[in-house]
Design an enzyme around this catalytic site. Structure first.
Site, PDB file in Angstrom:
ATOM      1  N   ASP A  94      -6.798  62.211   9.261  1.00 28.86           N
ATOM      2  CA  ASP A  94      -5.358  62.339   9.076  1.00 28.86           C
ATOM      3  C   ASP A  94      -5.034  61.778   7.691  1.00 28.86           C
ATOM      4  OD1 ASP A  94      -2.704  62.878   9.456  1.00 28.86           O
ATOM      5  OD2 ASP A  94      -2.455  61.601  11.216  1.00 28.86           O
ATOM      6  N   GLY A  96      -2.507  59.911   6.541  1.00 28.46           N
ATOM      7  CA  GLY A  96      -1.866  58.608   6.341  1.00 28.46           C
ATOM      8  C   GLY A  96      -0.353  58.674   6.454  1.00 28.46           C
ATOM      9  N   PHE A  98       1.684  59.723   8.797  1.00 26.52           N
ATOM     10  CA  PHE A  98       2.176  59.216  10.072  1.00 26.52           C
ATOM     11  C   PHE A  98       1.936  57.712  10.233  1.00 26.52           C
ATOM     12  CE2 PHE A  98       1.623  58.627  14.737  1.00 26.52           C
ATOM     13  CZ  PHE A  98       2.905  58.963  15.110  1.00 26.52           C
ATOM     14  N   ASP A 268      -5.725  65.520  19.446  1.00 28.12           N
ATOM     15  CA  ASP A 268      -6.293  64.168  19.372  1.00 28.12           C
ATOM     16  C   ASP A 268      -5.280  63.232  19.989  1.00 28.12           C
ATOM     17  OD1 ASP A 268      -4.374  64.104  16.945  1.00 28.12           O
ATOM     18  OD2 ASP A 268      -4.987  62.028  17.195  1.00 28.12           O
ATOM     19  N   CYS A 306     -16.441  62.838  39.331  1.00 25.53           N
ATOM     20  CA  CYS A 306     -16.886  62.724  37.940  1.00 25.53           C
ATOM     21  C   CYS A 306     -18.381  62.435  37.881  1.00 25.53           C
ATOM     22  CB  CYS A 306     -16.110  61.599  37.270  1.00 25.53           C
ATOM     23  SG  CYS A 306     -16.565  61.332  35.544  1.00 25.53           S
ATOM     24  N   CYS A 308     -19.884  61.262  34.933  1.00 27.93           N
ATOM     25  CA  CYS A 308     -20.150  60.517  33.697  1.00 27.93           C
ATOM     26  C   CYS A 308     -21.091  59.342  34.004  1.00 27.93           C
ATOM     27  CB  CYS A 308     -18.852  60.016  33.062  1.00 27.93           C
ATOM     28  SG  CYS A 308     -18.144  58.538  33.815  1.00 27.93           S
ATOM     29  N   CYS A 311     -19.435  56.664  36.229  1.00 22.08           N
ATOM     30  CA  CYS A 311     -19.250  57.027  37.640  1.00 22.08           C
ATOM     31  C   CYS A 311     -20.573  57.178  38.383  1.00 22.08           C
ATOM     32  CB  CYS A 311     -18.403  58.292  37.750  1.00 22.08           C
ATOM     33  SG  CYS A 311     -16.679  57.950  37.326  1.00 22.08           S
ATOM     34  N   HIS A 337     -15.741  56.753  30.509  1.00 24.38           N
ATOM     35  CA  HIS A 337     -15.194  57.598  31.574  1.00 24.38           C
ATOM     36  C   HIS A 337     -13.972  58.403  31.105  1.00 24.38           C
ATOM     37  CE1 HIS A 337     -13.698  58.998  35.412  1.00 24.38           C
ATOM     38  NE2 HIS A 337     -12.515  58.535  35.037  1.00 24.38           N
TER      39      HIS A 337
HETATM   40  N1  PRF Z   1       1.834  63.755  10.963  1.00 24.19           N
HETATM   41  C1  PRF Z   1       0.592  63.254  10.676  1.00 24.19           C
HETATM   42  N2  PRF Z   1      -0.169  62.688  11.633  1.00 24.19           N
HETATM   43  C2  PRF Z   1       0.326  62.604  12.888  1.00 24.19           C
HETATM   44  C3  PRF Z   1       1.593  63.105  13.234  1.00 24.19           C
HETATM   45  C4  PRF Z   1       2.404  63.722  12.221  1.00 24.19           C
HETATM   46  O1  PRF Z   1       3.524  64.186  12.428  1.00 24.19           O
HETATM   47  C5  PRF Z   1       1.765  62.829  14.600  1.00 24.19           C
HETATM   48  C6  PRF Z   1       2.947  63.134  15.431  1.00 24.19           C
HETATM   49  N3  PRF Z   1       2.655  63.208  16.790  1.00 24.19           N
HETATM   50  C7  PRF Z   1       0.593  62.189  15.030  1.00 24.19           C
HETATM   51  N4  PRF Z   1      -0.262  62.068  13.996  1.00 24.19           N
HETATM   52  N5  PRF Z   1       0.121  63.329   9.429  1.00 24.19           N
END
Ligand code: PRF
Length: 374
Positions: A94, A96, A98, A268, A306, A308, A311, A337
């Protein structure tokens, strides 16, 4: 050659669900897929071998955290994030955006970028759309994200419109800055809050820019579930069929099924790993708080259905004891799990799409789990 290749294998006849294959420089991923979260270059409590054992094909990590600690330059020196953490399957990072909005203090958003203070030591930093690409290039993740602003919920139309415009400008600048297109695929992120016209416009303008995949951000931030489902439904309508779609930060069992039905391929969420460490586990009959007193003498597995590692080998009573005694193995067994449960759920969803019985699968799953049908 592009970094990733998405092949649509089958479209469900009664929903917008899709079965696909995503080829990355670090392996092939069957979609729809759930990606365990490894924020700090580790999926908490799990070794990479254990992640493979439960069938994880891709994990998520975070630019914001790795930039602050240990620093992307150190990870680059180690030979990239895959080598650094000993994970040779795919990684998505991601951007950054958020995390700055949810973790750091004193954010100042300008068109140029965002100034923020570290949640670790209060130090000042400045992220631009170019900078987050540079960091992700150093990390070497297979799929990277544009810098975006995730508007809070609720937020008024004007605020969300400006934030969406900014996100588009930042996506454009990030795309220009991204040079390593043969090894890393950069996704554009659709924002626009719960406003249908803004979502449509954002999706269309990002699609014009031609990204190898599209994320849907700004959801699961406090809006009602049916609103989130409607926005997902509307957004995927404007995304190209031949590119993967990723719904960011969403991953409860019902949201995974509802998301898939609306045409999402990747998910995710910290939920399975986080609740596991607090002593809550998924079972085929709903969530179970294994820490609770009723399980003190329950020698059955977490979930009868399950298979796993946890379990197959341990009882609710034993795992409850480990939680009560604050033993580190408790978190490990519960995490194994919960991740297995979601990865297996996605496998069952893919099989249901293959057999054209996704809606029947949903009905059965919801009934047993104790969810009400939407
Ligand atoms: N933007 C980014 N990462 C995220 C989100 C987003 O809006 C969200 C929103 N559920 C989770 N992770 N860059």
């Amino acid at each position: 050659m592009a970094a990733i290749k998405y092949r649509l294998i089958k479209k469900d006849s009664r929903t917008n669900a899709r079965l696909g294959i995503l080829e990355t420089p670090h392996g092939v991923i069957e979609t729809p897929v759930f990606m365990p979260v490894g924020t700090q270059a580790t999926v908490k409590a799990m070794t990479p071998e254990e992640l493979k054992e439960i069938g994880a094909t891709i994990i998520l990590s975070n630019t914001y955290h790795l930039y602050l600690r240990p620093g992307h330059k150190i990870i680059e020196k180690a030979g990239g994030l895959h080598r650094f953490m000993n994970w040779d399957r795919a990684i998505l990072t991601d951007s950054g955006g958020f995390q700055i909005f949810s973790l750091s203090s004193l954010r100042k958003i300008k068109e140029e970028g965002v100034e923020f203070r570290s949640h670790i030591d209060g130090s000042k930093h400045f992220f631009t759309p170019e900078k987050v690409i540079e960091i992700q290039n150093a990390l070497g993740s297979d799929i990277i994200m544009s810098f975006d602003e995730c508007a809070p919920y609720p937020a008024d139309y004007e605020y969300v419109k400006n934030s969406m415009e900014l996100t588009i400008k930042w996506a454009e600048r990030g795309k220009k800055a991204h040079k390593n297109t043969e090894k890393q695929a950069l996704f554009g992120i659709v924002q626009g809050g719960i406003y249908e016209d803004l979502r449509k416009e954002c999706a269309q303008r990002l699609v014009e820019m031609d990204f190898p995949g599209y994320s849907i951000g700004g959801l699961s931030v406090g809006e009602p579930k049916n609103v989130m489902y409607d926005i997902v439904d509307l957004t995927t309508e404007y995304l190209p069929e031949n590119k993967p779609r990723y719904l960011m930060g969403v991953g409860s069992p019902d949201d995974l099924i509802e998301g898939v039905i609306r045409g999402v391929d990747m998910f995710d969420c910290v939920l399975p790993t986080r609740i596991a460490r607090n002593g809550t586990v998924f079972t085929s009959k709903g969530k179970l708080i294994v820490r609770d007193a009723p399980y003190a003498e329950d020698f059955s597995p977490l979930d009868e259905e399950c298979d796993c590692y946890t379990c197959k080998n341990y009882s609710r009573a034993y795992i409850r004891h480990l939680f009560k005694a604050n033993e580190i193995l408790a978190a490990r067994l519960a995490t194994i799990h919960n991740l297995y449960f979601l990865i297996k759920l996605m496998e069952r969803i893919r099989e249901a799409i293959r057999q054209d019985r996704l809606l029947e699968f949903k009905k059965q799953f919801f009934k047993k789990y104790g969810y009400k049908e939407e």
